[in-house]
Write an enzyme that holds these catalytic residues in place. Sequence first.
Site, PDB file in Angstrom:
ATOM      1  N   ASP A 169       0.847  -1.206   0.000  1.00 45.66           N
ATOM      2  CA  ASP A 169       0.000   0.000   0.000  1.00 45.66           C
ATOM      3  C   ASP A 169       0.882   1.255   0.000  1.00 45.66           C
ATOM      4  OD1 ASP A 169       0.874  -0.121   2.600  1.00 45.66           O
ATOM      5  OD2 ASP A 169      -1.118   0.033   3.517  1.00 45.66           O
ATOM      6  N   SER A 170       2.211   1.059  -0.030  1.00 51.07           N
ATOM      7  CA  SER A 170       3.109   2.189  -0.294  1.00 51.07           C
ATOM      8  C   SER A 170       2.778   2.821  -1.644  1.00 51.07           C
ATOM      9  CB  SER A 170       4.574   1.731  -0.277  1.00 51.07           C
ATOM     10  OG  SER A 170       4.771   0.623  -1.135  1.00 51.07           O
ATOM     11  N   ASP A 222      -1.057  -6.097   0.015  1.00 53.97           N
ATOM     12  CA  ASP A 222      -1.358  -5.460   1.305  1.00 53.97           C
ATOM     13  C   ASP A 222      -2.857  -5.263   1.470  1.00 53.97           C
ATOM     14  OD1 ASP A 222       0.910  -5.049   2.805  1.00 53.97           O
ATOM     15  OD2 ASP A 222       1.359  -3.075   1.953  1.00 53.97           O
ATOM     16  N   LYS A 230      -0.887  -9.309   3.219  1.00 56.78           N
ATOM     17  CA  LYS A 230      -0.057  -8.809   4.336  1.00 56.78           C
ATOM     18  C   LYS A 230      -0.886  -7.850   5.179  1.00 56.78           C
ATOM     19  CE  LYS A 230       3.547  -5.837   3.757  1.00 56.78           C
ATOM     20  NZ  LYS A 230       3.079  -4.656   4.526  1.00 56.78           N
ATOM     21  N   GLU A 237      -0.752  -5.340   8.929  1.00 61.38           N
ATOM     22  CA  GLU A 237       0.133  -4.657   9.881  1.00 61.38           C
ATOM     23  C   GLU A 237      -0.411  -4.786  11.300  1.00 61.38           C
ATOM     24  OE1 GLU A 237       0.674  -0.596   8.704  1.00 61.38           O
ATOM     25  OE2 GLU A 237       1.470  -1.134   6.731  1.00 61.38           O
ATOM     26  N   GLU A 239       9.933  -3.629  10.031  1.00 63.95           N
ATOM     27  CA  GLU A 239      10.249  -2.328   9.427  1.00 63.95           C
ATOM     28  C   GLU A 239      10.791  -1.365  10.482  1.00 63.95           C
ATOM     29  OE1 GLU A 239       7.288  -0.655   6.834  1.00 63.95           O
ATOM     30  OE2 GLU A 239       8.366   1.250   6.660  1.00 63.95           O
TER      31      GLU A 239
HETATM   32  O1  KIV Z   1       3.618  -1.034   1.508  1.00 66.53           O
HETATM   33  C1  KIV Z   1       4.773  -1.463   1.402  1.00 66.53           C
HETATM   34  O2  KIV Z   1       5.448  -1.311   0.381  1.00 66.53           O
HETATM   35  C2  KIV Z   1       5.319  -2.194   2.535  1.00 66.53           C
HETATM   36  C3  KIV Z   1       6.796  -2.450   2.539  1.00 66.53           C
HETATM   37  C4  KIV Z   1       7.525  -1.202   2.773  1.00 66.53           C
HETATM   38  C5  KIV Z   1       7.147  -3.506   3.492  1.00 66.53           C
HETATM   39  O3  KIV Z   1       4.612  -2.521   3.421  1.00 66.53           O
END
Ligand code: KIV
Length: 292
Positions: free
Chosen positions: A44-45, A83, A113, A115, A182
């Site tokens: 989600d970056s 994510d 994924k 968090e 992270e």
């Molecule tokens: O969103 C993302 O790219 C991430 C990585 C930085 C681990 O969660």
Amino acid sequence: MRLTIRDIQKMKDTGQPIVMLTAYDAPSARLAEAADIPTLLVGDSLGMVIQGRDSTVQVRLEHMIYHCEIVSRVTQRPLVIGDLPFMSYKVSPEQALTNAARLMQEGGVGAVKVEGGESLAPIVERIVSSGIPVMGHIGLTPQSVNQFGGFRVQGREADSAFRLVKDALAIEAAGAFGVVLELVPTPLAAYISSLLRIPTIGIGAGAGCDGQVQVYHDLFALAGEFLPKHAKQYAQIGDLIRDALRHYAADVQARTFPDASHGFTQKDEVMAELRAQVETELGIKPRKDTPS
Ligand code: KIV
């Protein structure tokens, strides 16, 4: 054959460092696969590097599904992990399961994924028990940046370090197949990696993790001026693109692009007949001479 979470576990078991890279679109995914990168994270970056926001908080499930579908469709071999975005899995285990299933069914990912640490374990357990592989993410969890008050290193003091150890163990016990660490101090990340059976993937967590993940745009200077301390620039593609764009603009302004090789021919008789027809039937003439 697409890689699975078993292949990733085998890498940890045999001491082979795991390479992970973010990918959000067809070009980045294809290039990563061509470079034999085994795991792609549709992170989600993308809210920051693609959508130009200052955090990931406003990324929605629809955005993630859109990008996951592209990356999954254009690749054959890497394990694609998507994510789950902010607030798409913390309301209830049912919400988490429904949205994880959407990311898999509509986005085509092989794993999701999430968090969070110990308090997220019941949710991880619920998703995993329904057959969806889950990767955890602890330390600096960007979706909680407003609570952390910035992108800060986590686990520097004994009590917060102990909490991170417990978070990692809880996520493993809940059935996650791996966990991202992270912005965690290098010795702590190495220690957590030695305690866990499942692989740790570090970003700003030192070389003692079982693998590393980087944000695609950071590696190539494509994300603007700011480069996080944990990132390494492998090529200045951003500068190359900017210079090429200046060249393109100059060519258009000088009328040196396009030249004949970029165009398509037409028979002279066709243009002559067209001109005559336009003049007689529509009664209009060119305002200026057109090149033949
Ligand atoms: O969103 C993302 O790219 C991430 C990585 C930085 C681990 O969660």
